[in-house]
Scaffold this motif. Structure first.
Motif, short mmCIF file in Angstrom:
data_model
loop_
_atom_site.label_atom_id
_atom_site.label_comp_id
_atom_site.label_asym_id
_atom_site.label_seq_id
_atom_site.Cartn_x
_atom_site.Cartn_y
_atom_site.Cartn_z
N GLY A 174 49.96 -20.01 -87.14
CA GLY A 174 49.29 -19.17 -86.16
C GLY A 174 50.22 -18.64 -85.10
N LEU B 199 48.32 -16.70 -92.62
CA LEU B 199 46.99 -16.42 -93.13
C LEU B 199 46.65 -14.94 -93.01
N TYR C 91 48.13 -13.57 -89.61
CA TYR C 91 48.75 -14.59 -88.77
C TYR C 91 50.04 -15.07 -89.44
N VAL D 169 39.26 -21.23 -87.59
CA VAL D 169 39.80 -21.49 -88.92
C VAL D 169 40.19 -22.96 -88.96
N THR E 41 40.25 -17.90 -83.42
CA THR E 41 40.52 -16.48 -83.62
C THR E 41 39.84 -15.69 -82.51
N VAL F 23 36.41 -21.70 -92.79
CA VAL F 23 36.15 -21.08 -91.49
C VAL F 23 34.76 -21.45 -90.98
N ALA G 107 39.49 -16.69 -94.39
CA ALA G 107 40.92 -16.88 -94.12
C ALA G 107 41.57 -17.35 -95.42
N LYS G 108 42.64 -16.67 -95.83
CA LYS G 108 43.32 -16.97 -97.09
C LYS G 108 44.82 -17.09 -96.84
N VAL H 28 43.15 -12.78 -92.50
CA VAL H 28 41.80 -13.09 -92.03
C VAL H 28 40.93 -11.84 -92.03
N ASN H 29 39.67 -12.03 -92.41
CA ASN H 29 38.69 -10.96 -92.42
C ASN H 29 37.86 -11.09 -91.14
N VAL I 22 35.24 -14.71 -87.69
CA VAL I 22 36.14 -14.68 -88.84
C VAL I 22 35.36 -15.02 -90.10
#
Length: 285
Positions: free
Chosen positions: A83, A68, A79, A38, A53, A31, A60-61, A70-71, A57
């Motif tokens: 996406g 994904l 997502y 991302v 995003t 990110v 992203a995992k 996302v934090n 962000v």
């Protein structure tokens, strides 16, 4: 002797962070926090993608079912594949605070950190996010929550709160998924930079990026420093193993806050055949 690193992705990320190997797609996810982007990179083909995003962000995992987790600034979002859709899993906006680094535990839960934009002491936090969205906050003061990782047997959890100049270690209770008995694992001396993102290899060694330290360090399981890899960029941010057999160490970097950044600042570097990483877990939600 040749240099230890190569350039994997030449980029100009303001705050590149969070490299993660997505084994199912054979690609690296990373990110650019402040650009709200991302990125992905497939080493076998060179293919790159970028997804915007709605908010800054921090991480992203990959998700087990595709897509994904996302934090984001205001919480944890999901997502769909490519996406295609977005929904909040946890939304908890706090003025002046944003999501930062995160990691998926062996059980498929997300451990997500936060920090204040002004990096105020005690302004951040760390919490376990279960696949159903249940949040369990980790007790204790946190300022700038960063790297998190687990030992090969899953019984230790390593963690960085950057201003402490330490990597800490917890006992990890695999039955209750709780992190207990926090204690120092390794100290980063003054002048060597701040510990940022980390990863643990198959031998149980801890690799950490040193923000303002222009280096990656590797610590043995007993906390002994056993390798230092110097880099041309002042602000490496995080590292993760990826590629064939998880042998290449990818390193994200930042340009933000540097008056005259190195031309490679903001790029993704790679240390080929640096070791052997651990297979990652996808978020189970």
């Amino acid at each position: 002797m040749g240099r230890a690193y190569e350039v994997a992705v030449r980029a100009w990320a303001s705050l590149g962070e969070g490299p993660t190997w997505d084994a199912a797609a054979e690609r690296l996810i990373w990110v650019d926090i402040l650009a709200s982007r991302v990125h992905t990179y497939a080493p076998a083909t060179g293919r790159r993608t970028v997804m915007a995003t709605e908010q800054h962000v921090g991480a992203a995992k990959p998700r087990a079912g595709g897509g994904l987790v996302v934090n984001l600034r205001d919480g944890i979002g999901l997502y769909g594949p490519d996406g295609s859709s977005f929904r909040w899993l946890v939304r908890d906006p706090v003025p002046g605070r944003r999501g930062n680094d995160a990691a998926v535990a062996p059980d498929g839960a997300l451990w997500a950190g936060t920090m204040r934009y002004d990096e105020a002491r005690g302004g951040g936090g760390l919490a376990r996010i279960a696949p159903d969205g249940t949040v369990t906050a980790q007790p204790g003061e946190v300022s700038v929550s960063n790297g998190t990782g687990w030992s090969p047997d899953g019984r230790l959890m390593y963690y960085v709160d950057s201003p402490t100049h330490r990597i800490d270690v917890f006992d990890y209770d695999t039955a209750t998924q709780r992190a207990l008995n926090r204690r120092p694992f390794a100290h980063i001396e003054e002048g060597a930079g701040f510990p940022d993102g980390l990863t643990v290899d198959a031998e149980g060694r801890v690799w950490v990026a040193l923000w303002d330290g222009a280096a990656i360090r590797r610590y043995a399981p007993d906390g002994r420093l056993d390798r230092v890899v110097g880099l041309p960029v002042r602000r490496p941010t995080a590292c993760a193993f990826g590629g064939p057999e998880l042998r290449d160490l990818y390193v994200t970097t930042a340009r933000t806050g540097i008056e005259r950044p190195h031309p490679l600042s903001g790029s993704v570097l790679v240390l080929p055949d640096a070791g052997r990483g651990l297979p990652g877990s996808a978020f189970a939600g």
